[in-house]
Write an enzyme that holds these catalytic residues in place. Structure first.
Site, mmCIF file in Angstrom:
data_model
loop_
_atom_site.group_PDB
_atom_site.id
_atom_site.type_symbol
_atom_site.label_atom_id
_atom_site.label_comp_id
_atom_site.label_asym_id
_atom_site.label_seq_id
_atom_site.Cartn_x
_atom_site.Cartn_y
_atom_site.Cartn_z
ATOM 1 N N HIS A 125 39.979 49.351 45.768
ATOM 2 C CA HIS A 125 40.426 48.945 47.101
ATOM 3 C C HIS A 125 39.418 49.384 48.160
ATOM 4 C CE1 HIS A 125 44.714 49.304 45.360
ATOM 5 N NE2 HIS A 125 44.488 48.009 45.535
ATOM 6 N N LYS A 138 58.559 45.049 43.801
ATOM 7 C CA LYS A 138 57.967 46.239 43.195
ATOM 8 C C LYS A 138 58.763 47.472 43.581
ATOM 9 C CE LYS A 138 53.164 44.665 42.977
ATOM 10 N NZ LYS A 138 51.769 44.998 43.342
ATOM 11 N N ARG A 164 39.667 40.963 40.689
ATOM 12 C CA ARG A 164 39.066 41.786 39.650
ATOM 13 C C ARG A 164 38.576 40.934 38.490
ATOM 14 N NH1 ARG A 164 44.392 45.288 39.629
ATOM 15 N NH2 ARG A 164 45.022 43.166 39.327
ATOM 16 N N SER A 209 46.355 49.856 40.694
ATOM 17 C CA SER A 209 47.246 50.967 41.011
ATOM 18 C C SER A 209 48.189 51.247 39.843
ATOM 19 C CB SER A 209 48.058 50.649 42.274
ATOM 20 O OG SER A 209 47.208 50.535 43.393
#
Length: 158
Positions: free
Chosen positions: A18, A42, A91, A129
């Site tokens: 990040h 989440k 990514r 994360s």
């Protein structure tokens, strides 16, 4: 005109991947808002307030970065901040499909806002994360994957 970019995410916790995106974004735009998003899908480990504080510490070296939190539609938040650009990190190819769908919907909701995809550096391509939390939970080493100040906070939560 001042160019304002918003980099939204859950950042639970912020990773060096990040930070890589944030640092590179600061070189392109006048102002960058790192926007911590409350995602109802989440279950975050850190509260929104904790995430904002952790990110503020991580980005204190950047004069043109502000950290904020929001709920609701990203496009509403973008308009409220007078921003023109959404920055999203990629990514791998697997990220693209989801990000493309979100970018397309955001474009429909707010045609004047652009989404820019930024590839993370290869050394962070596997980093998320979720994987940080999993490795930390099982006692693995997360040094060099998150800012140093995140490690004790994460270990306290686990």
């Amino acid at each position: 005109m001042t160019q304002i970019a918003v980099y939204p995410g859950s950042f639970d916790p912020i990773t060096n991947g990040h930070l890589d995106i944030i640092e590179r974004t600061t070189k392109i735009f006048d102002n960058v808002i790192v926007a911590v998003f409350h995602n109802p899908n989440k279950k975050p480990l850190f509260t929104m307030e904790e995430r904002v504080e952790i990110i503020e510490e991580a980005v204190e070296e950047f004069d043109n970065v502000k950290v904020d939190a929001f709920e609701g539609l990203l496009t509403d938040y973008i308009k409220h901040q007078n921003a023109q650009v959404i920055v999203r990190g990629l990514r791998a190819v697997s990220d693209f499909e989801t990000e493309f769908q979100m970018a397309s919907m955001n474009k429909k909701l707010e045609p004047d806002v652009e989404t820019i995809f930024m590839m993370t550096r290869n050394k962070y391509a596997y980093l998320s994360s979720s994987i940080i939390k999993e490795v930390a939970n099982f006692g693995g080493c997360i040094e060099d994957l998150v800012p140093e100040h995140v490690i004790p906070k994460l270990m306290d939560k686990i």
